[in-house]
Design an enzyme around this catalytic site. Structure first.
Site, PDB file in Angstrom:
ATOM      1  N   GLU A  60      43.983  55.388  41.181  1.00  0.00           N
ATOM      2  CA  GLU A  60      43.185  54.167  41.368  1.00  0.00           C
ATOM      3  C   GLU A  60      41.834  54.528  41.960  1.00  0.00           C
ATOM      4  OE1 GLU A  60      43.739  51.329  39.625  1.00  0.00           O
ATOM      5  OE2 GLU A  60      45.718  51.356  40.560  1.00  0.00           O
ATOM      6  N   THR A  62      39.759  56.372  40.679  1.00  0.00           N
ATOM      7  CA  THR A  62      39.423  57.761  40.333  1.00  0.00           C
ATOM      8  C   THR A  62      38.624  57.826  39.034  1.00  0.00           C
ATOM      9  OG1 THR A  62      41.608  57.887  39.335  1.00  0.00           O
ATOM     10  CG2 THR A  62      41.344  58.907  41.504  1.00  0.00           C
ATOM     11  N   ALA A 152      44.550  39.504  37.061  1.00  0.00           N
ATOM     12  CA  ALA A 152      45.686  39.983  37.860  1.00  0.00           C
ATOM     13  C   ALA A 152      45.663  41.493  38.035  1.00  0.00           C
ATOM     14  CB  ALA A 152      46.995  39.570  37.193  1.00  0.00           C
ATOM     15  N   GLY A 153      44.621  42.144  37.525  1.00  0.00           N
ATOM     16  CA  GLY A 153      44.590  43.601  37.604  1.00  0.00           C
ATOM     17  C   GLY A 153      45.364  44.256  36.468  1.00  0.00           C
ATOM     18  N   SER A 155      44.226  44.035  33.395  1.00  0.00           N
ATOM     19  CA  SER A 155      43.172  44.282  32.429  1.00  0.00           C
ATOM     20  C   SER A 155      43.210  43.424  31.175  1.00  0.00           C
ATOM     21  CB  SER A 155      43.096  45.762  32.050  1.00  0.00           C
ATOM     22  OG  SER A 155      41.742  46.038  31.767  1.00  0.00           O
ATOM     23  N   SER A 156      43.197  42.120  31.406  1.00  0.00           N
ATOM     24  CA  SER A 156      42.953  41.219  30.278  1.00  0.00           C
ATOM     25  C   SER A 156      41.562  41.483  29.710  1.00  0.00           C
ATOM     26  CB  SER A 156      43.072  39.759  30.718  1.00  0.00           C
ATOM     27  OG  SER A 156      42.021  39.397  31.589  1.00  0.00           O
ATOM     28  N   SER A 157      40.668  42.014  30.544  1.00  0.00           N
ATOM     29  CA  SER A 157      39.303  42.297  30.072  1.00  0.00           C
ATOM     30  C   SER A 157      39.306  43.417  29.033  1.00  0.00           C
ATOM     31  CB  SER A 157      38.371  42.627  31.236  1.00  0.00           C
ATOM     32  OG  SER A 157      38.867  43.708  32.000  1.00  0.00           O
ATOM     33  N   GLU A 189      31.517  45.923  29.201  1.00  0.00           N
ATOM     34  CA  GLU A 189      31.922  45.405  30.512  1.00  0.00           C
ATOM     35  C   GLU A 189      30.854  45.734  31.571  1.00  0.00           C
ATOM     36  OE1 GLU A 189      36.026  45.424  31.115  1.00  0.00           O
ATOM     37  OE2 GLU A 189      35.911  44.889  33.224  1.00  0.00           O
ATOM     38  N   ASP A 201      40.746  51.453  31.653  1.00  0.00           N
ATOM     39  CA  ASP A 201      41.449  50.314  31.057  1.00  0.00           C
ATOM     40  C   ASP A 201      41.381  50.351  29.539  1.00  0.00           C
ATOM     41  OD1 ASP A 201      41.575  49.716  33.702  1.00  0.00           O
ATOM     42  OD2 ASP A 201      40.364  47.884  33.601  1.00  0.00           O
TER      43      ASP A 201
HETATM   44  P1  ADP Z   1      41.532  41.505  34.568  1.00  0.00           P
HETATM   45  O1  ADP Z   1      40.939  42.464  33.603  1.00  0.00           O
HETATM   46  O2  ADP Z   1      42.199  42.162  35.717  1.00  0.00           O
HETATM   47  O3  ADP Z   1      42.442  40.498  33.923  1.00  0.00           O
HETATM   48  P2  ADP Z   1      38.771  40.761  34.845  1.00  0.00           P
HETATM   49  O4  ADP Z   1      38.040  39.940  35.855  1.00  0.00           O
HETATM   50  O5  ADP Z   1      38.344  42.168  34.634  1.00  0.00           O
HETATM   51  O6  ADP Z   1      40.323  40.669  35.190  1.00  0.00           O
HETATM   52  O7  ADP Z   1      38.660  40.057  33.433  1.00  0.00           O
HETATM   53  C1  ADP Z   1      39.057  38.684  33.274  1.00  0.00           C
HETATM   54  C2  ADP Z   1      38.010  37.939  32.484  1.00  0.00           C
HETATM   55  O8  ADP Z   1      38.026  38.386  31.108  1.00  0.00           O
HETATM   56  C3  ADP Z   1      38.294  36.459  32.384  1.00  0.00           C
HETATM   57  O9  ADP Z   1      37.779  35.768  33.520  1.00  0.00           O
HETATM   58  C4  ADP Z   1      37.566  36.073  31.109  1.00  0.00           C
HETATM   59  O10 ADP Z   1      36.176  35.933  31.342  1.00  0.00           O
HETATM   60  C5  ADP Z   1      37.765  37.298  30.246  1.00  0.00           C
HETATM   61  N1  ADP Z   1      38.947  37.156  29.381  1.00  0.00           N
HETATM   62  C6  ADP Z   1      40.062  37.904  29.400  1.00  0.00           C
HETATM   63  N2  ADP Z   1      40.938  37.528  28.452  1.00  0.00           N
HETATM   64  C7  ADP Z   1      40.366  36.486  27.821  1.00  0.00           C
HETATM   65  C8  ADP Z   1      40.765  35.636  26.728  1.00  0.00           C
HETATM   66  N3  ADP Z   1      41.928  35.791  26.104  1.00  0.00           N
HETATM   67  N4  ADP Z   1      39.897  34.651  26.341  1.00  0.00           N
HETATM   68  C9  ADP Z   1      38.714  34.512  26.957  1.00  0.00           C
HETATM   69  N5  ADP Z   1      38.288  35.271  27.968  1.00  0.00           N
HETATM   70  C10 ADP Z   1      39.087  36.244  28.400  1.00  0.00           C
HETATM   71 MG    MG Z   2      39.402  43.849  34.058  1.00  0.00          MG
END
Ligand code: ADP
Ligand code: MG
Length: 411
Positions: A60, A62, A152-153, A155-157, A189, A201
């Site tokens: 983490e 790193t 939530a960490g 990595s939805s991003s 990003e 990620d």
């Molecule tokens: P994490 O990567 O830990 O989930 P982040 O803050 O890095 O958190 O990324 C979350 C952001 O990515 C959301 O607030 C949104 O802006 C964008 N995002 C992620 N998934 C989606 C999705 N399916 N549709 C639209 N935006 C999304």
């Molecule tokens: Mg993220």
């Protein structure tokens, strides 16, 4: 200039998906994405692409120090349904919002992007920086849905970036290799969203395979799959999402990154990757206490990643518990990125049968993971729910994750 408008045509409003819960079957997600695409854009999509979120097993803070990480792609994915257009417009909608955002591809640049759509549009722009001719490729309509919990960490991003990256790479016939797609996701990003995150990620989301973690050297971007062998050992990995969303674009993350850069400069190395555990004593005299603790975390964490990779191959996953615990202590005490909720999740897990536990992701909120014997997962859940209730904290979302395949075309 890009234009934004609300999509009046959309019949269904879905607020941001409830965080986690049971997750949904990927097949449901795919069907729903195809149906929603049809509703919004009035035609069928050309195909479906998806990319997973990830859990970082260890390593983490790193990645941006050019060190080692060991994440795995999880069985929660973001789906992109896409159809090409015969003009240069890129139009993107997501199940998480009612907004349909559109930009002329030839005009997309970080300055016109903001909010959630900066992630997918940022990827289109970043592919342009990596060789795509945005004046020549066709536009596209894209609809995005996901069961990766947001913020939530996990990595939805990266999941949204990588789903869009492989979809556009495919329909634009770019033929970029996955390391370049990972770089493009990171560039999006960093530059379009403004979050100074590393490459981990995207690499996990693109290189993941069933049952394996991705051992990544963040300097060379060389990666190697490492079998986790969890089932053989009767172990499970459980995520405890504390529900406290982190925000990587502001505050602590950038500050930690800056202090690592300061330490590298003071020590005369290109990146903290170049400092070894044996060098720490000498480094102590050259840095203020806080910067030294940041350094010590990064240096010892890099060593822990190498140790975990070695132990997984020799003694199996039951042998890595102490290293997970040590990682958490280092993130809490030296890097100062844990929270009381994450500490409570980790302590309760370890006190109730987990063989190791740590916060995962950048910290300041988000999730912890616990490595736990399969037969104790229910007990663990009850114990953590109880501990959070006792402390008057919102119930965390607790679910098992499996190491899964990386980004791919699904249909
Ligand atoms: P994490 O990567 O830990 O989930 P982040 O803050 O890095 O958190 O990324 C979350 C952001 O990515 C959301 O607030 C949104 O802006 C964008 N995002 C992620 N998934 C989606 C999705 N399916 N549709 C639209 N935006 C999304
Ligand atoms: Mg993220």
């Amino acid at each position: 200039m890009g234009e934004r408008r609300d999509s009046g045509a959309r019949g269904r409003t879905r607020a941001r998906r409830d965080r986690g819960g049971q997750g949904r079957l990927v097949t449901d997600l795919r069907d729903e994405a195809a149906t929603a695409f049809q509703e919004i854009f009035g035609r069928a999509s050309d195909g479906l692409w998806s990319a997973p979120g990830r859990v970082n097993l260890i390593g983490e803070h790193t990645d941006y120090n050019e060190g080692f990480v060991l994440p795995f792609a999880i069985d929660r994915r973001t789906i992109a349904a896409l159809a090409v257009r015969d003009d240069r417009m890129l139009r993107i909608a997501s199940a998480f919002t009612d907004e349909l955002v559109e930009h002329d591809l030839t005009q997309v640049s970080p300055d016109v992007l903001h909010g959630w759509s900066a992630y997918p549009f940022g990827v289109a722009w970043a592919l342009g920086e990596h060789g795509a001719d945005l004046h020549a490729v066709p536009g596209a309509d894209i609809y995005i849905d996901s069961d990766v919990p947001v913020g939530a960490g996990l990595s939805s991003s990266a999941a949204i970036e990588c789903a869009v990256a492989i979809a556009l790479d495919d329909v634009w016939h770019l033929g970029l290799d996955r390391a370049v797609l990972a770089r493009a996701g990171q560039l999006a990003e960093n530059t379009a969203v403004g979050a100074p995150t590393g490459i981990m990620d995207q690499a996990a989301s693109l290189f993941g395979e069933d049952g394996a973690a991705v051992f990544l050297d963040c300097r060379s971007l060389e990666s190697r799959l490492v079998d986790l062998r969890l089932a053989e050992a009767g172990l499970a990995i459980v995520v405890i999402d504390t529900g406290a969303a982190h925000d990587l674009a502001t505050g602590g993350y950038g500050e930690r990154r800056a202090s690592c850069e300061r330490a590298a400069k003071a020590l005369g190395v290109a990146a903290l990757r170049d400092v070894r555990v044996d060098d720490l004593d000498r480094a102590r005299g050259l840095l203020d206490d806080t910067t030294f603790r940041r350094l010590r975390h990064v240096v010892t964490e890099n060593q822990r990643v190498l140790d975990v990779v070695r132990l997984l191959a020799t003694d199996g996953p039951a042998s890595i518990g102490e290293l997970l615990d040590a990682s958490h202590r280092s993130l809490r005490n030296d890097f100062d990125v844990s929270t009381p909720q994450l500490d409570l999740a980790v302590e309760t897990a370890v006190g109730n049968g987990a063989i190791g536990a740590r916060m995962t992701g950048g910290g300041f909120g988000g999730a912890a993971i616990a490595l736990v014997p399969e037969e104790l997962t229910s007990l663990l859940r009850v114990a953590i729910d109880g501990a959070f209730a006792e402390h008057g904290l919102e119930q965390p979302d607790i679910f098992r994750v499996a190491a899964s395949i990386g980004a791919r075309r699904d249909a």
